[in-house]
Design a protein around this motif. Structure first.
Motif, PDB file in Angstrom:
ATOM      1  N   LYS B  70      -1.688  39.331  16.835  1.00 57.09           N
ATOM      2  CA  LYS B  70      -1.613  40.352  17.875  1.00 57.09           C
ATOM      3  C   LYS B  70      -2.301  39.863  19.144  1.00 57.09           C
ATOM      4  O   LYS B  70      -3.046  38.889  19.119  1.00 57.09           O
ATOM      5  CB  LYS B  70      -2.284  41.636  17.385  1.00 57.09           C
ATOM      6  CG  LYS B  70      -1.566  42.247  16.201  1.00 57.09           C
ATOM      7  CD  LYS B  70      -1.861  43.709  16.054  1.00 57.09           C
ATOM      8  CE  LYS B  70      -0.953  44.278  14.962  1.00 57.09           C
ATOM      9  NZ  LYS B  70      -0.888  45.717  14.968  1.00 57.09           N
ATOM     10  N   ASP B 114       4.539  46.403  19.473  1.00 58.58           N
ATOM     11  CA  ASP B 114       3.877  46.368  18.157  1.00 58.58           C
ATOM     12  C   ASP B 114       2.852  45.241  18.076  1.00 58.58           C
ATOM     13  O   ASP B 114       2.091  45.160  17.125  1.00 58.58           O
ATOM     14  CB  ASP B 114       4.920  46.206  17.052  1.00 58.58           C
ATOM     15  CG  ASP B 114       5.784  44.974  17.282  1.00 58.58           C
ATOM     16  OD1 ASP B 114       5.936  44.563  18.456  1.00 58.58           O
ATOM     17  OD2 ASP B 114       6.295  44.414  16.300  1.00 58.58           O
ATOM     18  N   ARG B 115       2.845  44.354  19.039  1.00 61.02           N
ATOM     19  CA  ARG B 115       1.917  43.213  18.997  1.00 61.02           C
ATOM     20  C   ARG B 115       0.754  43.366  19.971  1.00 61.02           C
ATOM     21  O   ARG B 115      -0.112  42.513  20.028  1.00 61.02           O
ATOM     22  CB  ARG B 115       2.663  41.920  19.343  1.00 61.02           C
ATOM     23  CG  ARG B 115       3.535  41.412  18.203  1.00 61.02           C
ATOM     24  CD  ARG B 115       4.179  40.121  18.598  1.00 61.02           C
ATOM     25  NE  ARG B 115       4.963  39.575  17.508  1.00 61.02           N
ATOM     26  CZ  ARG B 115       4.599  38.541  16.764  1.00 61.02           C
ATOM     27  NH1 ARG B 115       3.421  37.970  16.956  1.00 61.02           N
ATOM     28  NH2 ARG B 115       5.367  38.083  15.810  1.00 61.02           N
TER      29      ARG B 115
END
Lengths: 354, 218
Positions: B70, B114-115
Motif C-alpha cells: 500500500k 484500494d492501495r
C-alpha cells in the motif's frame, strides 16, 4: 510499426485508466483515512500536580515540556533550532584525529547534544571503546552495533519511568540482555547486563585524601554528571585518549552543575596522561583567555590602550609539527596525489607476473 | 530500460488526468516510480501528498508490476504558516488547495483507491498506526523548511528498508539540501541517483540493529 509495439500499446490501454469524469459524490469514501484523536496538551507541571493528587490523566493527553513536539524522538528540552546546523566534521580534522589516535587506546564517549553528536567518528579507525548513556540508544544518530559499554547512573524510579517524549520503552530495553555492560549504581537483577560502577575504586584512586571541604576530606566529590563516572572508569581501564561527541552540557542545569564537574574530570584525565579530544564546536573546555583577552575594553579610550599580549600566543605552535606534515591540507593535495600515483600508479607485481 | 519507459508513461497519464496539479509539473514522477519499483514488493510511505500525484503514481506502478503493498500518505492538509508569502517557498497557490477529498477523488479516478491510505495528520509526531510499520521505500515532500525535512528523514529511515527520496533538493530549499547531505553522512544511506531536484538515497546498512529495538539476544 511492429507487432510488439502494438501489443505494448494494447497492454497499456488495458492497464492504465482512461480519463473519466468522477462524480463529486466520490468524496473521501474511496480511500482509507486515519485521523488522530483530538489531543489535549497538558503542561508537565500541571501533569505532575495531577499525579500528586491522584488524578488520572485523560487518555488523549499529551504531557508537554516547553519546546517539545509531543511523541517525537526529539528531546523537548533542546531548542528546536539547534538541530539545524548539524554538519559532518571537516576533512582536515578527521585526518588529524585519526593520526592522533595511532598507538593510543582510544575511547569515544557519546553524548546527545545535537550541536556535536553529528561529528562522531562512527566509521573511523583506531577506536577501541564506544560508550553511550541513558536512553540515547533510540536516537537516530547512534550506531548501537558499535557500542561496547553503556552508562545508566540514575536511580531506578527514573530509569523505569515511561518517558512520553519517545515512542520506545527505555525500561524494556534495559531488561534485555545486551552484548555490552551497562554501568549502574548496583547490579539490578532485572537488568541482566548491569554492572556496578566501581565507585569505591574511583574515590580511593582519584579523590581520597586530596580534597577537603571544611573539616573533612571529601570522598564523593564532583560527581556532577554521567561523564564524571565515565572518565575515571576510562582512566582505570587504561584509556590513553578520550574523545567526546555530543557532550555540550549547555542546558541550564547542565551548564550550572554538570559542566564544571565534567571539566574537572577532564582535567584529572589530563593529569593522568590521558589525551582529551573535543570537536571545535564543543563548548566544554572553552573559556575566555582571562586577563590577556578578557574582559574586553568598553570605551574608545580603553580600546586605544589595548595591548596585544595575545599576539604572542598566536604564533605559539598549537599543532604538533610532525602531525601537521602528515595531514593533507588542500595546498598539499597535488603533492599527495603525485606521491600516491607514484606509489600505486603502476600495476602490482603479482598482476604483471600473471 | 523498460522500468523507466513504463514509469514515464504512468507519470504522463497521471499528470494529464489528475484533478489539481502535480508538484514540479510531474517532472520527478518517473524517477519516483522507478525507485519504488526498484524497492520491490512492500509498502511505500510519503510525507506530503496534496492532490496525490506521487502517491497515485506509485500505487499505479505497484499495480502494474503486480507488487503487493500500500501507499501510506501522511499529510495534515494544513498550509504551512506564511508559505504563500515566503519568497523561497516557490509553491504555486493552486497547489495549496489539496484536500483529502481531492486525493480520494483522484485515487478513485485512477483505480488505486484500494492501495492508498491517508494518515490525515502531521508527520511529527509520527502517526501511531505506522510506528511499527516497515516500508520498502519512502518519499519526503512535506514541510521543506527548518528542521522538518531532517526529522521526516529520521522517522522514515528507521522504518524504511531500501530507498528514501527527497523532492526539492535544490537551492531554493536549503533545509532539504542539508537534510539530504546529512542523511548521506550517517553512513547508512548512499546517494542512489539525483535528478534536477529529486534525490534518491539507498540504504547501504540494512541492519535492523540500528536503534537497538531488534537486537539479537546474547
Amino acid at each position: 510499426m511492429g507487432k510488439g509495439w502494438r501489443r505494448r500499446k494494447d497492454r497499456e490501454a488495458a492497464s492504465l485508466p482512461q480519463k473519466t469524469e468522477v462524480s463529486s459524490s466520490a468524496g473521501n469514501r474511496g480511500i482509507n483515512i486515519w485521523r488522530p484523536d483530538p489531543r489535549v496538551e497538558i503542561p508537565s507541571s500541571v501533569a505532575r500536580q495531577m499525579q500528586a493528587q491522584g488524578l488520572r490523566l485523560p487518555p488523549n493527553a499529551d504531557v508537554i515540556t516547553k519546546g517539545a513536539v509531543s511523541g517525537s524522538m526529539i528531546p523537548p528540552d533542546v531548542s528546536l533550532g539547534r538541530w539545524r546546523g548539524l554538519q559532518p566534521e571537516n576533512p582536515m580534522d578527521i585526518q588529524a584525529r585519526i593520526l592522533m589516535r595511532k598507538g593510543k587506546k582510544t575511547w569515544v564517549c557519546m553524548g546527545t547534544s545535537p550541536d556535536s553528536c553529528g561529528l562522531a567518528p562512527w566509521n573511523e579507525e583506531g577506536i577501541d571503546e564506544w560508550i553511550g548513556l541513558n536512553d540515547a540508544h533510540q536516537l537516530a544518530f547512534m550506531h548501537m552495533d558499535k557500542i561496547t559499554r553503556w552508562c545508566q547512573v540514575h536511580q531506578k524510579w527514573r530509569y523505569i519511568r515511561k518517558n512520553p517524549r519517545y515512542d520506545i520503552d527505555h525500561w524494556a530495553w534495559l531488561q534485555k540482555k545486551h552484548p555490552f555492560p551497562i554501568y549502574m549504581q548496583r547490579h539490578d537483577p532485572e537488568v541482566p547486563s548491569s554492572v556496578p560502577i566501581p565507585l569505591r575504586e574511583i574515590s580511593e584512586r582519584f579523590l581520597a585524601g586530596r580534597y577537603t571541604r571544611g573539616i573533612a576530606y571529601q570522598r564523593i566529590l564532583e560527581m556532577g554528571s554521567t561523564f564524571s563516572y565515565i572518565i575515571p572508569m576510562a582512566i582505570m581501564a587504561g584509556a590513553q585518549r578520550i574523545e567526546f561527541y555530543g557532550v555540550e552540557l549547555a542546558q541550564e542545569v547542565e551548564y550550572m552543575e554538570q559542566r564544571p564537574s565534567t571539566e574537572f574530570w577532564m582535567g584529572v584525565a589530563g593529569a593522568h596522561g590521558v589525551e582529551i579530544h573535543i570537536p571545535k564546536a564543543t563548548r566544554v573546555l572553552k573559556s575566555n583567555f582571562y586577563g590577556y583577552d578578557h574582559p574586553k575594553p568598553e570605551t574608545a579610550e580603553q580600546v586605544k590602550l589595548l595591548e596585544d599580549n595575545v599576539g604572542e600566543w598566536n604564533s605559539y605552535p598549537d599543532m604538533n609539527e610532525e602531525l601537521s606534515k602528515q595531514i593533507i591540507f588542500p595546498g598539499n593535495w597535488p603533492r599527495a596525489a603525485e606521491e600516491w600515483h607514484g606509489r600505486y600508479g603502476e600495476p602490482a607485481p603479482s598482476a604483471i607476473a600473471r | 530500460m523498460y522500468i523507466f519507459e513504463k514509469a514515464f508513461q504512468i507519470a504522463t497519464t497521471v499528470v494529464k488526468n489528475i484533478e489539481g496539479r502535480a508538484a514540479d509539473g510531474g517532472g520527478s514522477l518517473p524517477y519516483l516510480i522507478s525507485m519504488a519499483i526498484a524497492a520491490g514488493p512492500g509498502d511505500h510511505c510519503e510525507i506530503g501528498t496534496l492532490f496525490g500525484a506521487s502517491a497515485i503514481s506509485v500505487a499505479m506502478a505497484k499495480k502494474e508490476w503486480g507488487f503487493p503493498g500500500k501507499v501510506y500518505c501522511i499529510d495534515p492538509y494544513i498550509p504551512r504558516d506564511g508559505v504563500a508569502t515566503n519568497p523561497k517557498a516557490d509553491i504555486a497557490p493552486e497547489l495549496l488547495g489539496g484536500t483529502p477529498e481531492s486525493l480520494a477523488a483522484n485515487a478513485v479516478k485512477f483505480g488505486v483507491h484500494d492501495r492508498i491510505v491517508l494518515m490525515h495528520a502531521k508527520s511529527q509526531p509520527f502517526p501511531p498506526p505506522l510506528i511499527n510499520n516497515r516500508f520498502v521505500s519512502a518519499y519526503i515532500d512535506g514541510d521543506h523548511l527548518g528542521s522538518m525535512p531532517w526529522w521526516d528523514f529520521l522517522e522514515l529511515s528507521r522504518r524504511t528498508d531500501h530507498y528514501i527520496a527527497f523532492d526539492n533538493f535544490e537551492d531554493s530549499y536549503p533545509a532539504v539540501v542539508a537534510a539530504g547531505l546529512r542523511a548521506i553522512t550517517t553512513g547508512d544511506w548512499a546517494l542512489f541517483y539525483k535528478n534536477t531536484s529529486f534525490v534518491a538515497l539507498r540504504k547501504t546498512n540494512p541492519s535492523p540493529d540500528r536503534f537497538g529495538q531488534e537486537r539479537e539476544q546474547v
